[in-house]
Scaffold this motif. Structure first.
Motif, short mmCIF file in Angstrom:
data_model
loop_
_atom_site.label_atom_id
_atom_site.label_comp_id
_atom_site.label_asym_id
_atom_site.label_seq_id
_atom_site.Cartn_x
_atom_site.Cartn_y
_atom_site.Cartn_z
N ASN A 217 -13.13 -5.59 -2.30
CA ASN A 217 -12.59 -6.07 -3.58
C ASN A 217 -11.92 -4.93 -4.35
O ASN A 217 -10.89 -5.14 -5.01
N TYR A 218 -12.48 -3.73 -4.25
CA TYR A 218 -11.87 -2.59 -4.92
C TYR A 218 -10.57 -2.18 -4.23
O TYR A 218 -9.57 -1.85 -4.88
N ARG A 221 -7.96 -4.59 -5.37
CA ARG A 221 -7.52 -4.33 -6.74
C ARG A 221 -6.55 -3.15 -6.78
O ARG A 221 -5.53 -3.19 -7.49
N GLN A 225 -2.53 -3.33 -7.78
CA GLN A 225 -2.04 -2.55 -8.90
C GLN A 225 -0.88 -1.65 -8.49
O GLN A 225 0.07 -1.47 -9.23
#
Length: 290
Positions: A217-218, A221, A225
């Motif tokens: 999930n990181y 992200r 971005q």
């Protein structure tokens, strides 16, 4: 004091190109000339002493091994005369492609929507506006090479200066040094490299998380971005770009190409290809054949 929040990004290619350079020696009381709308970037590198320089409403006090990049559309001026012997190098260069100066937030990422195009374009040269060089002697050596080439024949000086200038840019590009790059950007680039090296095989959230030692999930992200898409979206896009190359460079059947770039289901591959490229694989290849 050198502020670390302002950065200048150049979309590349095309890379900025060298125009001219020189070295200036100030005695006590000498000062930098005031100029406005110069039309070129002006990179200053102080070898020793102290240079008091301003741009619009900002001003800096540059000492040994510090740099400042002045913009082509601003007002540059001397804040006050030199108080000691000061020697600094300068380089004028120009940029054909897009560029922007921006401030970063605490995470090291600019939050403006249009910033993404600089990271994906397909590369962005990332220079800090004011910086203390980690290896100043290397920069001084490159500057001496640039200036010495100015006395050579143009046919040889051109290549020496352009190549030396690109080496200087590479040395100053913060993206070449993980210690100056945002952790978010660093992880996104590592995820990108992992995808490019393994796109032909099955890539899952589990395999990517294990390879990069971060929760998926990181990773997602960070990639959203920086690149504006998830790892799965990036994987699909990259596979289809490789399929385009295979269609142009080989006579392989569509089935083999689909499997080679990582698609097990050929109809699904054709559907994805058509959606992204605008033509089915067979028609895409046909438009480039006689």
């Amino acid at each position: 004091m050198i502020a670390a929040s302002e950065h200048i990004y150049f979309a590349a290619p095309p890379l900025p190109y060298y125009l001219e350079s020189g070295v200036t020696n100030h005695e006590r009381g000498d000062q930098h000339p005031s100029r406005k709308q110069l039309g070129v970037f002006d990179l200053l590198i102080v070898e020793h002493g102290c240079l008091f320089i301003g741009e619009d409403e900002r001003n800096w006090q540059l000492t040994d091994g510090q740099t400042l990049l002045l913009l082509p559309d601003r007002y540059h001026y001397s804040v006050k005369p030199s108080e000691e012997k000061t020697r600094f190098y300068w380089v004028h260069f120009q940029a054909v492609g897009e560029w922007q100066q921006t401030e970063l937030d605490h995470s090291g990422i600019n939050q403006e929507e249009h910033y993404n195009r600089f990271l994906t374009s397909p590369y962005s040269l990332h220079l800090q506006k004011a910086w203390t060089l980690p290896y100043p002697e290397q920069a001084f050596r490159l500057m001496r090479t640039l200036n010495k080439a100015g006395g050579e024949r143009q046919s040889s000086a051109f290549w020496t200066q352009q190549q030396t200038f690109e080496e200087l840019l590479r040395m100053m590009d913060l993206r070449q040094n993980d210690s100056y790059t945002s952790p978010i950007v660093t992880l996104a680039e590592k995820a990108e490299a992992y995808i490019k090296n393994n796109y032909r095989f099955e890539i899952s959230s589990k395999t990517m998380a294990e390879a990069l030692n971060f929760h998926y999930n990181y990773i997602t992200r960070c990639m959203k971005q920086v690149y504006g898409m998830t790892p799965i979206d990036y994987l699909s896009k990259y596979r289809l770009e490789q399929a385009k190359l295979m269609l142009l460079k080989t006579e392989w059947p569509i089935v083999e190409i689909a499997q080679y770039v990582g698609f097990e289901n050929v109809p699904y591959f054709s559907n994805c290809f058509t959606q992204q490229i605008g033509l089915p694989p067979t028609k895409f290849r046909k438009q480039y054949t006689t």
